[in-house]
Scaffold this motif. Structure first.
Motif, PDB file in Angstrom:
ATOM      1  N   LEU A 196     -50.707 -42.775  69.500  1.00 34.02           N
ATOM      2  CA  LEU A 196     -50.170 -42.063  68.346  1.00 34.02           C
ATOM      3  C   LEU A 196     -50.888 -42.548  67.093  1.00 34.02           C
ATOM      4  N   THR A 197     -51.710 -41.684  66.492  1.00 27.80           N
ATOM      5  CA  THR A 197     -52.333 -42.021  65.218  1.00 27.80           C
ATOM      6  C   THR A 197     -51.354 -41.625  64.114  1.00 27.80           C
ATOM      7  N   MET A 198     -51.079 -42.551  63.179  1.00 22.34           N
ATOM      8  CA  MET A 198     -50.023 -42.331  62.195  1.00 22.34           C
ATOM      9  C   MET A 198     -50.523 -42.674  60.796  1.00 22.34           C
ATOM     10  N   GLY A 199     -50.155 -41.826  59.851  1.00 26.02           N
ATOM     11  CA  GLY A 199     -50.479 -42.094  58.459  1.00 26.02           C
ATOM     12  C   GLY A 199     -50.837 -40.824  57.723  1.00 26.02           C
ATOM     13  N   ALA A 200     -50.807 -40.887  56.395  1.00 25.74           N
ATOM     14  CA  ALA A 200     -51.069 -39.715  55.569  1.00 25.74           C
ATOM     15  C   ALA A 200     -52.518 -39.626  55.103  1.00 25.74           C
ATOM     16  N   GLY A 201     -53.362 -40.571  55.517  1.00 24.39           N
ATOM     17  CA  GLY A 201     -54.762 -40.574  55.089  1.00 24.39           C
ATOM     18  C   GLY A 201     -55.692 -39.982  56.132  1.00 24.39           C
TER      19      GLY A 201
ATOM     20  N   PHE B  34     -51.933 -47.231  63.147  1.00 26.87           N
ATOM     21  CA  PHE B  34     -51.255 -46.951  61.881  1.00 26.87           C
ATOM     22  C   PHE B  34     -52.146 -47.271  60.691  1.00 26.87           C
ATOM     23  N   GLN B  35     -52.215 -46.321  59.775  1.00 23.94           N
ATOM     24  CA  GLN B  35     -52.957 -46.507  58.528  1.00 23.94           C
ATOM     25  C   GLN B  35     -51.964 -46.464  57.362  1.00 23.94           C
ATOM     26  N   PRO B  36     -51.682 -47.597  56.721  1.00 26.53           N
ATOM     27  CA  PRO B  36     -50.777 -47.581  55.569  1.00 26.53           C
ATOM     28  C   PRO B  36     -51.325 -46.674  54.465  1.00 26.53           C
ATOM     29  N   HIS B  37     -50.424 -46.048  53.730  1.00 25.64           N
ATOM     30  CA  HIS B  37     -50.806 -45.101  52.681  1.00 25.64           C
ATOM     31  C   HIS B  37     -50.270 -45.602  51.345  1.00 25.64           C
TER      32      HIS B  37
ATOM     33  N   ASP C  37     -51.145 -36.922  66.960  1.00 29.15           N
ATOM     34  CA  ASP C  37     -51.325 -37.269  65.556  1.00 29.15           C
ATOM     35  C   ASP C  37     -50.033 -37.049  64.793  1.00 29.15           C
ATOM     36  N   SER C  38     -49.713 -37.990  63.911  1.00 25.68           N
ATOM     37  CA  SER C  38     -48.486 -37.921  63.104  1.00 25.68           C
ATOM     38  C   SER C  38     -48.809 -38.246  61.657  1.00 25.68           C
ATOM     39  N   TYR C  39     -48.203 -37.493  60.753  1.00 25.89           N
ATOM     40  CA  TYR C  39     -48.366 -37.710  59.311  1.00 25.89           C
ATOM     41  C   TYR C  39     -47.434 -38.814  58.802  1.00 25.89           C
ATOM     42  N   ALA C  40     -46.598 -39.350  59.658  1.00 28.03           N
ATOM     43  CA  ALA C  40     -45.586 -40.320  59.233  1.00 28.03           C
ATOM     44  C   ALA C  40     -46.217 -41.506  58.518  1.00 28.03           C
ATOM     45  N   HIS C  41     -45.676 -41.842  57.342  1.00 28.57           N
ATOM     46  CA  HIS C  41     -46.213 -42.961  56.576  1.00 28.57           C
ATOM     47  C   HIS C  41     -45.111 -43.774  55.890  1.00 28.57           C
ATOM     48  N   HIS C  42     -43.898 -43.291  55.894  1.00 32.28           N
ATOM     49  CA  HIS C  42     -42.744 -44.023  55.379  1.00 32.28           C
ATOM     50  C   HIS C  42     -42.000 -44.607  56.588  1.00 32.28           C
TER      51      HIS C  42
END
Length: 464
Positions: A444-449, A363-366, A334-339
């Motif tokens: 890799l799950t990515m995003g701030a949501g 990827f989940q856009p934030h 899991d990654s908090y990356a969103h930019h």
């Protein structure tokens, strides 16, 4: 309009207490003996951790949640004016305090280190908190994410150092007066609050101007925006500027970064002396974060060798390349990356850990505003993966923007030849990923949501 911070917040009430920044302040106040209450939209592990400290946490927002004897109400920029608890506080004349003002007041009497930058704040703040604790200095800290060790985002320590994450998104970092400040990078983000990169630079210059006389700015000049900031503030009276990076001439120069599996060995040279230490997370950008932390600590008098050894105790932050598990030979991280810069950096870091398997991104856009401005760059970044699934935009505090959807990112990635698809509805993602993944792959799950919630569900489906 927020009120001044009361001289004592003995009975504060937090609206949105489950947020990373809000919960940390609430925890510190509770540890200092305040009778803290708050509310959040849903129950969570964070709410449970707060309750274990004696905090009263309500689920949902209602005027009656505000206690009769509340002496302050703490809010973040995400709280809307029509919140019933906020309306009740104003109707009763209870002071309304912004989160940043509350945090600034907590740092009074300490030697603060404030960590700023478009990316890497949480990681670097966490590295400082863990390493200084490892050295027995018992710092206080407030972080925008939970540490793997000791598993919390805030602590009220007995030492003289206070480490805080300094958020530029709403200019709230202008409230702090650190003895040492770190600026990791400067890029255009938070488009709802900044109309141009020049506005971002002006905001960071204001932050630097808040450093206490005789204090230190640590800046990573390998990043063009941070290097420009260093040039803009060079020569300010009473400001010591310490540059870090791999370029020749850096005050704290990174001589080499040697990958060793999921860790890196880092060698830095400062004042002709070499310090070698281990960073227990992969990736060049995490090594840079660690060196910035080392430079900040040495500015407060911590010996570089001691700090280097202590940095090895850092094992990560939840949601920063956090291994969620493995099933049928497939790892889920899991990654908090969103930019876009964060996405590309984490994909580069994880590529060295993939051991020949494919990297599959969910990827989940934030935020609609960020997607509107950076959809093409996001598509370019996720195109670095072997295959990607893009979810609907996580709105957070924003209302939808006509024409702005995750399709913009999908189209941008596809234009670069990427294997990418849109998936609407999180409930279908585990099945889709299970159909894509093979033994040896990394998901890799990515995003701030709330994309972070998918990790266990993907693992369960893979195990079926």
């Amino acid at each position: 309009m927020a009120s001044a911070v009361p001289s004592a917040m003995d009975r504060p009430h937090f609206i949105g207490i489950g947020g990373a920044g809000m919960s940390g302040i609430a925890k510190i106040l509770a540890m200092r003996g305040a009778r803290v209450s708050g509310s959040d939209a849903k129950d969570s592990a964070t709410a449970a951790a707060l309750r274990s400290l004696g905090v009263t946490v309500h689920v949902g927002h209602a005027a009656e949640h505000l206690a009769d004897d509340a002496d302050a109400v703490v809010v973040s920029s995400a709280i809307r004016d029509d919140n019933p608890e906020l309306a009740a506080a104003r109707g009763r004349g209870v002071p309304v305090v912004h989160r940043s003002d509350a945090l600034a007041s907590l740092m009074d009497g300490f030697r603060p280190i404030a960590v700023a930058g478009t990316h890497g704040k949480t990681t670097t703040t966490s590295m400082l908190a863990v390493a200084l604790s490892e050295l027995g200095l018992d710092p206080s800290y407030a972080i925008g994410g939970d540490l793997s060790e000791p598993g919390t985002n805030a602590h009220h320590g007995t030492g003289e150092i206070f480490v805080a994450e300094a958020d530029e998104s709403d200019r709230s970092f202008h409230k702090y007066a650190p003895e040492v400040a770190i600026v990791l990078n400067v890029e255009l983000d938070h488009h709802a609050n900044y109309a141009s990169l020049e506005e971002v630079f002006e905001s960071f210059e204001t932050f630097v101007g808040r450093i206490r006389p005789g204090g230190t700015l640590v800046v990573d000049t390998d990043h063009p925006g941070a290097a420009e900031l260093a040039g803009r503030v060079a020569g300010r009276e009473g400001l010591n500027v310490v540059t870090v990076g791999e370029r020749e001439g850096a005050d704290v120069r990174i001589a080499r970064i040697t990958p060793r599996g999921t860790t890196s060995e880092v060698s830095v040279v400062a004042g002709g002396t070499e310090t070698v230490f281990t960073v227990s997370v992969p990736g060049r950008h995490y090594a840079h974060n660690a060196v910035a932390a080392l430079a900040a600590a040495t500015a407060l008098g911590v010996p570089a060798d001691d700090m280097g050894r202590a940095l090895g105790a850092y094992t990560g932050v939840r949601r920063r390349l956090q291994l969620k598990g493995e099933a049928k030979g497939v790892q889920v991280i899991d990654s908090y990356a969103h930019h876009p810069t964060e996405i590309a950096a984490d994909l580069e870091a994880i590529r060295g850990h993939a051991d020949g398997g494919r990297i599959l991104v969910v990827f989940q856009p934030h935020l609609f505003s960020r997607t509107q401005q950076l959809a093409d760059e996001m598509g370019q970044a996720i195109a670095l993966a072997d295959a990607s699934v893009v979810l609907d935009i996580y709105p957070a505090r924003e209302d939808p923007v006509p024409g702005v959807t995750s399709a913009l990112i999908v189209d941008a990635a596809a234009a670069r030849g990427a294997d990418v698809r849109a998936v609407h509805g999180m409930e279908t993602v585990p099945e889709v990923v299970a159909g894509m993944a093979a033994p040896g792959d990394l998901v890799l799950t990515m995003g701030a949501g709330d994309v972070t919630d998918l990790g266990p569900r993907i693992l369960a489906r893979l195990q079926d």
